[in-house]
Design an enzyme around this catalytic site. Structure first.
Site, mmCIF file in Angstrom:
data_model
loop_
_atom_site.group_PDB
_atom_site.id
_atom_site.type_symbol
_atom_site.label_atom_id
_atom_site.label_comp_id
_atom_site.label_asym_id
_atom_site.label_seq_id
_atom_site.Cartn_x
_atom_site.Cartn_y
_atom_site.Cartn_z
ATOM 1 N N ARG A 9 3.428 2.834 18.272
ATOM 2 C CA ARG A 9 4.078 1.634 17.298
ATOM 3 C C ARG A 9 5.368 1.810 16.961
ATOM 4 N NH1 ARG A 9 1.532 2.835 11.124
ATOM 5 N NH2 ARG A 9 1.395 5.265 11.561
ATOM 6 N N SER A 36 3.508 -1.118 8.396
ATOM 7 C CA SER A 36 2.671 -0.404 9.014
ATOM 8 C C SER A 36 2.803 -0.682 10.502
ATOM 9 C CB SER A 36 1.291 -0.563 8.411
ATOM 10 O OG SER A 36 0.273 0.021 8.895
ATOM 11 N N GLU A 57 -3.789 -14.645 9.134
ATOM 12 C CA GLU A 57 -3.770 -14.252 10.493
ATOM 13 C C GLU A 57 -3.836 -15.825 11.420
ATOM 14 O OE1 GLU A 57 -5.878 -12.521 8.626
ATOM 15 O OE2 GLU A 57 -4.648 -10.574 8.625
ATOM 16 N N PHE A 82 -7.371 -7.424 13.699
ATOM 17 C CA PHE A 82 -7.251 -8.723 13.426
ATOM 18 C C PHE A 82 -6.309 -9.360 14.331
ATOM 19 C CE2 PHE A 82 -6.114 -5.821 9.604
ATOM 20 C CZ PHE A 82 -7.617 -5.564 9.290
ATOM 21 N N HIS A 108 -2.629 0.185 15.710
ATOM 22 C CA HIS A 108 -3.885 0.494 15.341
ATOM 23 C C HIS A 108 -5.130 0.398 16.113
ATOM 24 C CE1 HIS A 108 -1.479 1.279 11.636
ATOM 25 N NE2 HIS A 108 -2.644 1.537 10.704
ATOM 26 N N ASP A 116 -9.199 5.194 8.074
ATOM 27 C CA ASP A 116 -9.307 3.868 7.718
ATOM 28 C C ASP A 116 -10.796 3.491 7.940
ATOM 29 O OD1 ASP A 116 -6.730 3.376 6.657
ATOM 30 O OD2 ASP A 116 -6.070 2.578 8.527
ATOM 31 N N ARG A 166 -1.758 4.211 16.121
ATOM 32 C CA ARG A 166 -1.236 4.404 14.737
ATOM 33 C C ARG A 166 -0.656 6.068 14.822
ATOM 34 N NH1 ARG A 166 -4.795 5.908 9.446
ATOM 35 N NH2 ARG A 166 -5.041 7.983 10.594
#
Lengths: 311, 280
Positions: A9, A36, A57, A82, A108, A116, A166
């Site tokens: 990322r 993030s 979204e 998502f 992620h 998470d 991540r």
């Protein structure tokens, strides 16, 4: 192997600023997880090309479609869970069906959001997206791969889904590495077994190849960064040269890289295949490496399967 | 400067539009007449008055955009596009047929004049917001006209898009809500009450013009006002309409949401519509 570790990322976050400066039509569209997903530098340096539609979204995907019809190149930035599922039908109807030039830059991916828990671990995303016509699906294997493939996606005309990690993972490419969407990178030549991996598991395939070499087993290693369109020629070469293939991925073994390769292997009828990946089960809050172990996504397991194929 | 049509001329064009809608659906024996008829005044006001478009150059970058969020009423938009000369009138006879540019729901890659492919309800407004945003980002003057069904206001994405329109001050966006109070399974009040829709749009930051959406004079007045007021607020024309408007046996009948008339019904509809022409 180089000991430097970086999250892919971060590669996205750095390259997108350069791309935005080169092309004023490139737009970053955040849905309130930009920090993030590493769009902070873009937001600061290119505010005129930056949008944030909040935690919405579905709307974000639709807005991106509208922007693309007017000549913009939107990068929609969110988490893989998502981006692939909350936005899924908008991606299908408003972006893939009309073949609009929208990119999804999703952090992620896989089990990398480890602590998470299952809600944030995207194990289905690439499979979902590869069944949608017109979509290109990519997962870079390290920091440099991420930078190169983000650039390739920006230059490509059509919808692209990019999946990042991540957590920091080892960097083994360098800035001179070449990438082409839809073409696997051959990292090791070999004659006994073919290891086809993508994303954060390519490093495990490389480790496994080293271990196998110690046992006198010669393994090919391919970085199949694009699972759609799949580099069918590369898989056919593996079938021809070794006839024994192991796929490795940080994704459900259903519908991901393993399934894509299985399509080619099954139609050839000329190779045996083993798939390493998430065992069709949800994850939990746990360290990233532990989650991989729970699913047998380890260099040792790859070695074991390779040995089994040698018999 | 193009010459503007009189209200009477526009009313007559709207009758033509309704006749073309019904003829298409009759010949296809498939389609959605109810909502196509209720949205006819808005479509007429857009294509024959408000919109800055060039049928010879459907992809002209500075054109005004039209988003049919309630994509199933595309016969209304197809009829307007043909009447404007985007494609020959005969093409209307191919609605929903294999190989046709006139798909069951609008397809921007197949049909000239379609600015976004729609069909899955609730998704069009966000796309319209994206187009209006692009105009603002590029400092361009084009506007976006979006037609929404009342039923699709059940979808959360509509309201997400309204938030975005408000945040980015999209006064170049005109949303029309075709409030005929009928959705597929029954009345809106029965299936999902919308409450005070005007108040909702106002709360979301819109200037709201509540009108009889089948009255051409009110439609034109609302449209002119919506386009004139540049105050950073997106515009909503909330049109109270009649589903199936113009054909007596279709009016306010849920059953005509997605059914085609038979020969006798078609003849009757055309006779009724012929009587609605007024002297210019």
């Amino acid at each position: 192997m180089n000991e430097v570790k970086k999250a892919t990322r971060d590669g996205f976050g750095e390259e997108i600023v350069l791309l935005g400066k080169e092309n004023p039509d490139l737009v970053v569209l955040d849905v309130d997880i930009g920090k993030s997903c590493k769009t902070g530098a873009f937001r600061k340096e290119l505010p005129e090309q930056y949008l944030n539609v909040g935690i919405a979204e579905q709307n974000g995907a639709g807005v991106a479609a509208g922007l693309a019809t007017c000549g913009k190149i939107p990068f929609v930035v969110t988490y893989a869970a998502f981006g692939s599922m909350r936005m899924c039908e908008m991606i299908r109807q408003e972006i893939c069906y009309p073949h609009l030039n929208v990119k999804f830059a999703c952090s992620h991916g896989g089990v990398t959001p480890a602590n998470d828990g299952a809600s944030h671990q995207a194990i289905e995303d690439m499979g979902i997206l590869r069944t949608i016509p017109n979509m290109t699906v990519i997962m870079p294997a390290d920091y440099w791969a991420a930078r190169k493939l983000v650039r390739a996606a920006a230059e490509f005309d059509g919808p692209v889904y990019l999946r990042f990690t991540r957590d920091a993972i080892p960097v083994f490419y360098d800035e001179n590495a070449a990438f082409e969407i839809g073409k696997a990178n051959w990292l090791r030549e070999g004659k006994d077994v073919s290891l086809i991996a993508n994303g954060d598991t390519v490093r495990l395939a490389l480790q496994a190849a080293d271990l196998l070499a110690g046992e006198g087993i010669s393994a090919q290693v391919l970085d199949m960064h694009t699972i759609k369109p799949l580099d069918v020629e590369a898989v056919e070469r593996c079938i021809r040269e070794t006839g024994k293939i192991i796929t490795v991925e940080d994704h459900n073994i259903l519908n991901g890289l393993g399934s894509a390769v299985a399509d080619v292997v099954a139609e050839s009828g000329k190779a045996v295949l083993r798939r390493v990946g998430i065992q069709d089960q949800f994850g939990m809050s746990a360290p990233y490496e532990r989650l991989l172990e729970m699913n047998g996504i380890t260099a040792e397991h790859i070695v074991e399967l390779a040995r089994g194929l040698m018999g | 400067m193009k010459e503007q049509l009189t209200i009477q001329q526009m009313k007559n064009i709207c009758v033509d539009l309704r006749k073309n809608i019904l003829t298409m659906i009759y010949k296809a024996q498939s389609g959605h007449p109810g909502g196509s008829l209720s949205v006819a005044e808005f479509v007429t006001a857009c294509y024959f008055r408000a919109m800055n478009i060039d049928p010879e150059n459907p992809r002209w970058p500075d054109r005004d955009r039209f988003v049919l969020s309630k994509g199933h009423v595309c016969p209304a938009q197809y009829a307007a596009l043909a009447m404007k000369g985007y494609f020959p009138m005969e093409v209307l006879d191919t609605l929903r047929k294999e190989g046709s540019i006139l798909q069951g729901h609008p397809d921007m890659k197949k049909c000239p004049g379609i600015d976004i492919s729609t069909g899955s309800l609730g998704q069009g407004l966000a796309c319209g917001v994206g187009m209006a945003l692009a105009a603002k980002m590029d400092g361009k003057r084009y506007r976006v006209f979006a037609a929404l069904g009342d039923g699709e206001c059940d979808e959360g994405e509509i309201w997400e898009a309204c938030h975005t329109a408000n945040k980015y001050q999209l006064d170049n966006l005109v949303v029309f809500v075709d409030y005929n109070n009928l959705q597929l399974d029954g009345t809106c009040d029965e299936i999902m009450p919308l409450g005070d829709l005007a108040a909702k749009f106002r709360t979301f930051g819109f200037d709201v013009y509540e009108i009889d959406g089948n009255d051409m004079e009110q439609m034109v007045a609302a449209m002119d006002l919506a386009l004139a007021v540049k105050n950073g607020k997106p515009k909503c024309i909330l049109g109270h309409t009649v589903k199936g408007k113009g054909v007596s046996y279709m009016e306010n009948q849920c059953g005509w949401h997605g059914a085609a008339p038979n020969e006798q019904e078609y003849k009757q509809a055309m006779e009724e519509l012929d009587r609605q022409y007024a002297a210019c």
